[in-house]
Design a protein around this motif. Structure first.
Motif, PDB file in Angstrom:
ATOM      1  N   THR A  95       0.834  -1.204   0.000  1.00  8.88           N
ATOM      2  CA  THR A  95       0.000   0.000   0.000  1.00  8.88           C
ATOM      3  C   THR A  95       0.867   1.252   0.000  1.00  8.88           C
ATOM      4  OG1 THR A  95      -1.767  -1.168   1.179  1.00  8.88           O
ATOM      5  CG2 THR A  95      -1.792   1.237   1.266  1.00  8.88           C
ATOM      6  N   LEU A  96       1.919   1.252   0.822  1.00  7.75           N
ATOM      7  CA  LEU A  96       2.839   2.389   0.848  1.00  7.75           C
ATOM      8  C   LEU A  96       3.516   2.567  -0.507  1.00  7.75           C
ATOM      9  CD1 LEU A  96       4.306   4.627   2.396  1.00  7.75           C
ATOM     10  CD2 LEU A  96       5.911   2.882   3.242  1.00  7.75           C
ATOM     11  N   ASP A  97       3.859   1.472  -1.169  1.00 12.72           N
ATOM     12  CA  ASP A  97       4.462   1.560  -2.496  1.00 12.72           C
ATOM     13  C   ASP A  97       3.485   2.179  -3.486  1.00 12.72           C
ATOM     14  OD1 ASP A  97       7.025   0.877  -3.741  1.00 12.72           O
ATOM     15  OD2 ASP A  97       5.841  -0.406  -5.066  1.00 12.72           O
ATOM     16  N   GLY A 101       4.050   5.939  -5.231  1.00 11.65           N
ATOM     17  CA  GLY A 101       4.423   5.825  -6.632  1.00 11.65           C
ATOM     18  C   GLY A 101       5.616   4.925  -6.868  1.00 11.65           C
ATOM     19  N   GLY A 102       5.783   3.897  -6.021  1.00  8.62           N
ATOM     20  CA  GLY A 102       6.855   2.931  -6.221  1.00  8.62           C
ATOM     21  C   GLY A 102       8.201   3.375  -5.705  1.00  8.62           C
ATOM     22  N   ARG A 103       8.221   3.912  -4.483  1.00  3.58           N
ATOM     23  CA  ARG A 103       9.471   4.467  -3.949  1.00  3.58           C
ATOM     24  C   ARG A 103      10.032   3.686  -2.756  1.00  3.58           C
ATOM     25  NH1 ARG A 103       8.673  10.122  -2.067  1.00  3.58           N
ATOM     26  NH2 ARG A 103       6.409  10.017  -2.323  1.00  3.58           N
ATOM     27  N   VAL A 104       9.511   2.515  -2.451  1.00  4.41           N
ATOM     28  CA  VAL A 104       9.843   1.837  -1.193  1.00  4.41           C
ATOM     29  C   VAL A 104      10.939   0.792  -1.368  1.00  4.41           C
ATOM     30  CG1 VAL A 104       8.943   0.425   0.699  1.00  4.41           C
ATOM     31  CG2 VAL A 104       7.496   2.194  -0.342  1.00  4.41           C
ATOM     32  N   THR A 105      11.876   0.785  -0.437  1.00  2.00           N
ATOM     33  CA  THR A 105      12.813  -0.321  -0.240  1.00  2.00           C
ATOM     34  C   THR A 105      12.609  -0.832   1.176  1.00  2.00           C
ATOM     35  OG1 THR A 105      14.478   0.544  -1.770  1.00  2.00           O
ATOM     36  CG2 THR A 105      15.227  -1.034  -0.123  1.00  2.00           C
ATOM     37  N   LEU A 106      12.410  -2.130   1.331  1.00  2.00           N
ATOM     38  CA  LEU A 106      12.164  -2.707   2.645  1.00  2.00           C
ATOM     39  C   LEU A 106      13.452  -3.339   3.163  1.00  2.00           C
ATOM     40  CD1 LEU A 106      10.075  -3.356   4.855  1.00  2.00           C
ATOM     41  CD2 LEU A 106       9.683  -5.546   3.685  1.00  2.00           C
ATOM     42  N   LEU A 141       3.202 -13.220  -1.809  1.00  4.84           N
ATOM     43  CA  LEU A 141       1.992 -12.394  -1.847  1.00  4.84           C
ATOM     44  C   LEU A 141       2.123 -11.243  -2.844  1.00  4.84           C
ATOM     45  CD1 LEU A 141       1.266 -12.232   1.993  1.00  4.84           C
ATOM     46  CD2 LEU A 141       0.048 -13.601   0.296  1.00  4.84           C
ATOM     47  N   TRP A 142       3.327 -10.720  -3.012  1.00  2.00           N
ATOM     48  CA  TRP A 142       3.544  -9.597  -3.930  1.00  2.00           C
ATOM     49  C   TRP A 142       3.612 -10.027  -5.390  1.00  2.00           C
ATOM     50  CZ3 TRP A 142       8.104  -7.429  -0.587  1.00  2.00           C
ATOM     51  CH2 TRP A 142       7.577  -6.673   0.479  1.00  2.00           C
ATOM     52  N   ARG A 160      -5.357 -14.823  -2.492  1.00  2.00           N
ATOM     53  CA  ARG A 160      -5.336 -13.642  -3.365  1.00  2.00           C
ATOM     54  C   ARG A 160      -5.206 -12.390  -2.498  1.00  2.00           C
ATOM     55  NH1 ARG A 160      -7.324 -14.715  -8.577  1.00  2.00           N
ATOM     56  NH2 ARG A 160      -8.128 -16.848  -8.809  1.00  2.00           N
ATOM     57  N   THR A 161      -4.329 -11.491  -2.897  1.00  3.51           N
ATOM     58  CA  THR A 161      -4.169 -10.227  -2.183  1.00  3.51           C
ATOM     59  C   THR A 161      -4.040  -9.085  -3.185  1.00  3.51           C
ATOM     60  OG1 THR A 161      -1.753 -10.420  -2.098  1.00  3.51           O
ATOM     61  CG2 THR A 161      -2.984 -11.304  -0.229  1.00  3.51           C
ATOM     62  N   SER A 162      -4.439  -7.917  -2.741  1.00  5.41           N
ATOM     63  CA  SER A 162      -4.325  -6.713  -3.553  1.00  5.41           C
ATOM     64  C   SER A 162      -4.367  -5.527  -2.589  1.00  5.41           C
ATOM     65  CB  SER A 162      -5.487  -6.633  -4.549  1.00  5.41           C
ATOM     66  OG  SER A 162      -5.324  -5.545  -5.426  1.00  5.41           O
ATOM     67  N   PRO A 163      -3.597  -4.462  -2.857  1.00 11.70           N
ATOM     68  CA  PRO A 163      -2.856  -4.210  -4.090  1.00 11.70           C
ATOM     69  C   PRO A 163      -1.523  -4.948  -4.139  1.00 11.70           C
ATOM     70  CG  PRO A 163      -2.445  -2.441  -2.541  1.00 11.70           C
ATOM     71  CD  PRO A 163      -3.454  -3.348  -1.888  1.00 11.70           C
ATOM     72  N   LYS A 164      -1.049  -5.167  -5.342  1.00 12.51           N
ATOM     73  CA  LYS A 164       0.328  -5.566  -5.552  1.00 12.51           C
ATOM     74  C   LYS A 164       1.190  -4.289  -5.557  1.00 12.51           C
ATOM     75  CE  LYS A 164      -0.852  -9.878  -6.287  1.00 12.51           C
ATOM     76  NZ  LYS A 164      -0.678 -10.889  -5.211  1.00 12.51           N
ATOM     77  N   PRO A 165       2.484  -4.410  -5.338  1.00  9.75           N
ATOM     78  CA  PRO A 165       3.350  -3.225  -5.378  1.00  9.75           C
ATOM     79  C   PRO A 165       3.394  -2.601  -6.769  1.00  9.75           C
ATOM     80  CG  PRO A 165       4.466  -5.100  -4.349  1.00  9.75           C
ATOM     81  CD  PRO A 165       3.218  -5.627  -4.983  1.00  9.75           C
ATOM     82  N   VAL A 166       3.686  -1.319  -6.814  1.00 11.74           N
ATOM     83  CA  VAL A 166       3.964  -0.652  -8.084  1.00 11.74           C
ATOM     84  C   VAL A 166       5.221  -1.231  -8.705  1.00 11.74           C
ATOM     85  CG1 VAL A 166       4.619   1.542  -9.144  1.00 11.74           C
ATOM     86  CG2 VAL A 166       2.808   1.478  -7.415  1.00 11.74           C
ATOM     87  N   GLN A 167       6.251  -1.436  -7.884  1.00 11.90           N
ATOM     88  CA  GLN A 167       7.536  -1.932  -8.381  1.00 11.90           C
ATOM     89  C   GLN A 167       7.427  -3.406  -8.753  1.00 11.90           C
ATOM     90  OE1 GLN A 167      11.060   0.002  -6.078  1.00 11.90           O
ATOM     91  NE2 GLN A 167       9.362  -0.111  -4.613  1.00 11.90           N
ATOM     92  N   GLN A 168       7.908  -3.712  -9.925  1.00  9.03           N
ATOM     93  CA  GLN A 168       7.859  -5.077 -10.417  1.00  9.03           C
ATOM     94  C   GLN A 168       9.269  -5.578 -10.715  1.00  9.03           C
ATOM     95  OE1 GLN A 168       5.148  -7.056 -10.615  1.00  9.03           O
ATOM     96  NE2 GLN A 168       3.996  -5.386  -9.644  1.00  9.03           N
ATOM     97  N   PRO A 169       9.563  -6.852 -10.457  1.00 10.93           N
ATOM     98  CA  PRO A 169       8.618  -7.889 -10.047  1.00 10.93           C
ATOM     99  C   PRO A 169       8.238  -7.849  -8.575  1.00 10.93           C
ATOM    100  CG  PRO A 169      10.813  -8.800 -10.176  1.00 10.93           C
ATOM    101  CD  PRO A 169      10.908  -7.393 -10.683  1.00 10.93           C
ATOM    102  N   SER A 170       8.987  -7.072  -7.754  1.00 14.85           N
ATOM    103  CA  SER A 170       8.697  -7.037  -6.330  1.00 14.85           C
ATOM    104  C   SER A 170       9.358  -5.821  -5.708  1.00 14.85           C
ATOM    105  CB  SER A 170       9.210  -8.316  -5.646  1.00 14.85           C
ATOM    106  OG  SER A 170       8.854  -8.337  -4.281  1.00 14.85           O
ATOM    107  N   ILE A 171       8.954  -5.489  -4.503  1.00 13.68           N
ATOM    108  CA  ILE A 171       9.618  -4.437  -3.742  1.00 13.68           C
ATOM    109  C   ILE A 171      11.040  -4.877  -3.399  1.00 13.68           C
ATOM    110  CG2 ILE A 171       9.635  -3.323  -1.462  1.00 13.68           C
ATOM    111  CD1 ILE A 171       6.574  -3.219  -1.676  1.00 13.68           C
TER     112      ILE A 171
END
Length: 304
Positions: A95-97, A101-106, A141-142, A160-171
């Motif tokens: 959700t944060l991603d 707008g796809g800015r997260v690194t965990l 899940l992502w 099934r989960t949603s939303p998926k991250p903006v960043q692909q293939p994964s955060i």
């Protein structure tokens, strides 16, 4: 090498909005990313440093910062995965991603304070295994439309989960820790390795071993991040013995530049500067000095 800021949300700052102001300033000054840390209880060295002053939640802090900024990346240095249910963290971070707008690194870790695990009734001797499975659960899940996983701590199918991250293939996931186990976990499952309390010489030696492990796992070292954490003295800095292993006076730009050059030469791709202070005005001035005197030698690209 990219230069980042660890927001002093772990240093007893009483005004949380001042932390967001530092993140906005860091974006304006050209820092690559801002990072937050985690402890959930005030025990051991956390209580010794803060007493009862605040230690803000890392993801809540980044959520507010996401709304106040537009370009700067957002990361955790680190989230202690054994403290959390991976389904909840996967949902929150995805959700944060989306909101950012796809800015997260965990950045994740196993934890380092036995008293905190005892207080939370979490088995200390299982923290590594829990962390490994949590990463695998979140990635399933992502990345999977219908997710499944089989492990000792979590087993599921048809989820099934949603939303998926903006960043692909994964955060992106950085694995924190200086141990061989942490390096192997990063090589198997992560996109980066994030040691702390380590000087440039020791980091360089450890990185050589990490590269060997990455190559054993068929990983492309050129796309893998090596992010170190460097503590900055600001005013009357209070630091632990471990933190002083990677420490420099934040107001001595020449010394800071030399230390950053040494990390870069040792193979670091990121350096997260962690001001050891609850004085946000003093931290802001340090950031301005770093931006003026040091950042020009370490250009950043927010579109990476």
């Amino acid at each position: 090498m990219r230069i980042a800021l660890s927001i002093p949300s772990n240093n007893g700052v009483r005004d949380p909005l001042a932390l967001a102001d530092l993140a906005v300033l860091a974006e304006e000054l050209g820092f690559d990313s801002v990072w937050t840390s985690e402890h959930l209880t005030h025990v051991s060295y956390v209580h010794a440093r803060l007493g009862d002053r605040p230690y803000f939640h890392p993801l809540a802090t980044l959520s507010h910062i996401a709304a106040k900024t537009s370009r700067i990346r957002l990361g955790t240095s680190v989230l202690i995965l054994p403290f959390h249910q991976p389904f909840e963290i996967a949902k929150y971070v995805a959700t944060l991603d989306q909101f950012s707008g796809g800015r997260v690194t965990l950045g994740v870790g196993v934890g380092n304070v036995p008293e905190e695990f005892e207080a939370m009734n979490i088995p200390w001797n299982r923290r590594g295994a829990i962390t490994t499975e949590s990463i695998q659960v979140m990635q399933a899940l992502w990345t999977e439309e219908v997710a499944s996983f089989e492990g000792k701590h979590w087993s599921f199918s048809g989820v099934r989960t949603s939303p998926k991250p903006v960043q692909q293939p994964s955060i992106p996931i950085w694995v924190g820790g200086n141990s061989d186990a942490a390096i192997r976990r990063a090589a198997r499952l992560g996109t980066g390795w994030h040691p702390s309390a380590i000087g440039p010489k020791d980091f360089g030696e450890s990185r050589k071993g990490a590269v060997d492990i990455l190559e054993e796992h068929g990983r492309d070292v050129s796309t893998f991040d090596f992010g170190v954490r460097l503590n900055l003295g600001v005013g009357e800095a209070v630091t632990t013995e471990g933190e002083r292993k990677a420490f420099v006076d934040g107001n001595d730009s020449q010394a800071l530049g030399r230390e950053l050059d040494a990390y870069r030469a040792a193979g670091a791709t990121y350096c997260i500067l962690a001001p050891a202070s609850d004085d946000t005005d003093a931290v802001a001035q340090t950031l301005r000095n770093v931006a003026r005197d040091v950042l020009p030698d370490f250009p950043s690209d927010h579109d990476r």
